[in-house]
Design a protein around this motif. Structure first.
Motif, PDB file in Angstrom:
ATOM      1  N   GLU A  25      58.696  19.919  44.613  1.00  0.00           N
ATOM      2  CA  GLU A  25      58.951  20.366  43.250  1.00  0.00           C
ATOM      3  C   GLU A  25      58.197  21.665  42.978  1.00  0.00           C
ATOM      4  N   PRO A  26      58.762  22.550  42.135  1.00  0.00           N
ATOM      5  CA  PRO A  26      58.027  23.760  41.781  1.00  0.00           C
ATOM      6  C   PRO A  26      56.806  23.414  40.941  1.00  0.00           C
ATOM      7  N   PHE A  27      55.714  24.100  41.223  1.00  0.00           N
ATOM      8  CA  PHE A  27      54.477  23.891  40.467  1.00  0.00           C
ATOM      9  C   PHE A  27      53.726  25.209  40.414  1.00  0.00           C
ATOM     10  N   GLY A  28      53.269  25.575  39.221  1.00  0.00           N
ATOM     11  CA  GLY A  28      52.615  26.866  39.103  1.00  0.00           C
ATOM     12  C   GLY A  28      51.621  26.956  37.974  1.00  0.00           C
ATOM     13  N   LEU A  29      51.223  28.180  37.695  1.00  0.00           N
ATOM     14  CA  LEU A  29      50.192  28.426  36.693  1.00  0.00           C
ATOM     15  C   LEU A  29      50.615  27.937  35.311  1.00  0.00           C
ATOM     16  N   PRO A  35      40.352  36.234  36.972  1.00  0.00           N
ATOM     17  CA  PRO A  35      41.649  35.729  36.494  1.00  0.00           C
ATOM     18  C   PRO A  35      42.593  35.439  37.665  1.00  0.00           C
ATOM     19  N   VAL A  36      43.351  34.358  37.551  1.00  0.00           N
ATOM     20  CA  VAL A  36      44.337  33.998  38.577  1.00  0.00           C
ATOM     21  C   VAL A  36      45.704  34.509  38.134  1.00  0.00           C
ATOM     22  N   THR A  41      42.662  36.511  48.658  1.00  0.00           N
ATOM     23  CA  THR A  41      41.719  37.628  48.556  1.00  0.00           C
ATOM     24  C   THR A  41      41.705  38.230  47.162  1.00  0.00           C
ATOM     25  N   SER A  42      42.884  38.490  46.606  1.00  0.00           N
ATOM     26  CA  SER A  42      42.949  39.195  45.323  1.00  0.00           C
ATOM     27  C   SER A  42      42.566  38.316  44.141  1.00  0.00           C
ATOM     28  N   ASN A  43      42.795  37.019  44.225  1.00  0.00           N
ATOM     29  CA  ASN A  43      42.504  36.128  43.100  1.00  0.00           C
ATOM     30  C   ASN A  43      41.193  35.365  43.251  1.00  0.00           C
ATOM     31  N   PHE A  44      40.956  34.801  44.421  1.00  0.00           N
ATOM     32  CA  PHE A  44      39.795  33.943  44.628  1.00  0.00           C
ATOM     33  C   PHE A  44      38.664  34.643  45.383  1.00  0.00           C
ATOM     34  N   LYS A  45      38.904  35.886  45.778  1.00  0.00           N
ATOM     35  CA  LYS A  45      37.895  36.693  46.486  1.00  0.00           C
ATOM     36  C   LYS A  45      37.402  35.989  47.750  1.00  0.00           C
ATOM     37  N   THR A  46      38.334  35.357  48.448  1.00  0.00           N
ATOM     38  CA  THR A  46      37.986  34.638  49.669  1.00  0.00           C
ATOM     39  C   THR A  46      38.943  35.023  50.789  1.00  0.00           C
ATOM     40  N   ILE A  47      38.505  34.818  52.007  1.00  0.00           N
ATOM     41  CA  ILE A  47      39.319  35.194  53.161  1.00  0.00           C
ATOM     42  C   ILE A  47      40.276  34.077  53.552  1.00  0.00           C
ATOM     43  N   VAL A  48      41.488  34.461  53.909  1.00  0.00           N
ATOM     44  CA  VAL A  48      42.433  33.602  54.612  1.00  0.00           C
ATOM     45  C   VAL A  48      43.070  34.477  55.682  1.00  0.00           C
ATOM     46  N   GLN A  49      42.974  34.048  56.917  1.00  0.00           N
ATOM     47  CA  GLN A  49      43.535  34.852  58.016  1.00  0.00           C
ATOM     48  C   GLN A  49      43.925  33.943  59.172  1.00  0.00           C
ATOM     49  N   LYS A  50      45.169  34.074  59.592  1.00  0.00           N
ATOM     50  CA  LYS A  50      45.639  33.316  60.752  1.00  0.00           C
ATOM     51  C   LYS A  50      45.816  34.294  61.919  1.00  0.00           C
ATOM     52  N   PRO A  51      44.920  34.248  62.900  1.00  0.00           N
ATOM     53  CA  PRO A  51      45.043  35.158  64.044  1.00  0.00           C
ATOM     54  C   PRO A  51      46.343  34.915  64.804  1.00  0.00           C
ATOM     55  N   LYS A  52      46.889  35.971  65.376  1.00  0.00           N
ATOM     56  CA  LYS A  52      48.130  35.859  66.140  1.00  0.00           C
ATOM     57  C   LYS A  52      47.940  34.924  67.325  1.00  0.00           C
ATOM     58  N   ASN A  53      48.986  34.131  67.558  1.00  0.00           N
ATOM     59  CA  ASN A  53      49.019  33.187  68.682  1.00  0.00           C
ATOM     60  C   ASN A  53      47.920  32.115  68.596  1.00  0.00           C
ATOM     61  N   LEU A  55      36.326  26.248  40.196  1.00  0.00           N
ATOM     62  CA  LEU A  55      36.538  25.666  38.878  1.00  0.00           C
ATOM     63  C   LEU A  55      37.245  26.700  38.006  1.00  0.00           C
ATOM     64  N   VAL A  56      38.409  26.314  37.485  1.00  0.00           N
ATOM     65  CA  VAL A  56      39.258  27.235  36.725  1.00  0.00           C
ATOM     66  C   VAL A  56      39.431  26.688  35.305  1.00  0.00           C
ATOM     67  N   ASP A  57      39.301  27.571  34.324  1.00  0.00           N
ATOM     68  CA  ASP A  57      39.382  27.105  32.934  1.00  0.00           C
ATOM     69  C   ASP A  57      40.819  27.053  32.424  1.00  0.00           C
ATOM     70  N   GLN A  58      40.964  26.735  31.145  1.00  0.00           N
ATOM     71  CA  GLN A  58      42.277  26.508  30.528  1.00  0.00           C
ATOM     72  C   GLN A  58      43.128  27.773  30.448  1.00  0.00           C
ATOM     73  N   THR A  59      42.521  28.929  30.619  1.00  0.00           N
ATOM     74  CA  THR A  59      43.265  30.194  30.559  1.00  0.00           C
ATOM     75  C   THR A  59      43.640  30.712  31.945  1.00  0.00           C
ATOM     76  N   GLY A  60      43.297  29.943  32.996  1.00  0.00           N
ATOM     77  CA  GLY A  60      43.586  30.393  34.346  1.00  0.00           C
ATOM     78  C   GLY A  60      42.558  31.378  34.878  1.00  0.00           C
ATOM     79  N   THR A  61      41.319  31.262  34.397  1.00  0.00           N
ATOM     80  CA  THR A  61      40.236  32.125  34.855  1.00  0.00           C
ATOM     81  C   THR A  61      39.259  31.314  35.694  1.00  0.00           C
ATOM     82  N   ILE A  62      38.960  31.788  36.899  1.00  0.00           N
ATOM     83  CA  ILE A  62      37.980  31.124  37.750  1.00  0.00           C
ATOM     84  C   ILE A  62      36.602  31.355  37.143  1.00  0.00           C
ATOM     85  N   ILE A  63      35.909  30.264  36.861  1.00  0.00           N
ATOM     86  CA  ILE A  63      34.609  30.325  36.205  1.00  0.00           C
ATOM     87  C   ILE A  63      33.466  30.287  37.214  1.00  0.00           C
TER      88      ILE A  63
END
Length: 197
Positions: free
Chosen positions: A49-53, A37-38, A143-155, A167-175
């Motif tokens: 413009e604001p855009f969200g779930l 779930p997202v 990490t918490s939603n898509f179970k993937t890494i995002v990391q920007k090393p310092k400098n 692929l995400v369904d109509q309920t906001g669940t990653i399938i």
């Protein structure tokens, strides 16, 4: 009422019911589902413009993580996403949204994301490039939603991140997720989108 008429009515009803389909069984036909779930979010798109779930509620969507200063995987990923968008348009499949989360939000202002998307002929009617959060937030969000890494090393000006399409369904669940940078399975993704719809 004649027997012939009753048979006609019965057959007509069966055809109507068959045409309605069974969304849950169609969805179940997608193999190796992950069911992540997202969480609710509202960010800023390329139009400032604001855009969200909430804007994605009831819609099937495809997401990825990119940044505009990327020197390696992001250009092919975005080109692949643009190809997927065109494929769906050519097949007349409507109502699908595309979401690209910037993993370098301090650099990727809305106007920079718009310029970046334009280079790939992105159709902004249903493709939203998102920013407007802190670096630490997108790292945790991914990490918490898509179970993937995002990391920007310092400098460093490059960001470590996953390269999948989600692929995400109509309920906001990653399938399901797929390779977004090499050997992207376009036909499989399109097929799974059709099953979700």
């Amino acid at each position: 009422m004649t027997k012939k008429y009753l048979v006609f009515i019965t057959m007509s009803l069966l055809f109507i019911l068959a045409g309605c389909g069974n969304t849950e069984s169609d969805k179940a036909a997608i193999p190796n589902q992950v069911q992540y779930p997202v969480e609710d979010f509202t960010f800023t798109d390329q139009n400032s413009e604001p855009f969200g779930l909430n804007d994605l509620e009831g819609k099937v969507w495809v997401a990825d993580f990119i940044f505009t200063n990327c020197t390696t995987v992001c250009s092919p990923m975005t080109a692949n996403m643009a190809r997927l968008q065109r494929m769906l348009e050519e097949e007349g499949i409507e109502g699908i949204e595309f979401v690209s989360f910037s993993v370098d939000p301090e650099v990727d202002a809305p106007e920079i994301l718009e310029e970046y998307g334009t280079k790939f002929d992105a159709n902004f009617d249903n493709w939203h490039f998102l920013t407007g959060y802190e670096q630490g937030f997108i790292e945790e969000f991914a990490t918490s939603n898509f179970k993937t890494i995002v990391q920007k090393p310092k400098n460093e000006d490059q960001v470590i991140h996953g390269t999948d399409f989600y692929l995400v369904d109509q309920t906001g669940t990653i399938i399901k997720y797929y390779s977004g940078v090499t050997d992207t399975p376009y036909d499989e993704i399109v097929s799974h989108i059709k099953l979700l719809q």
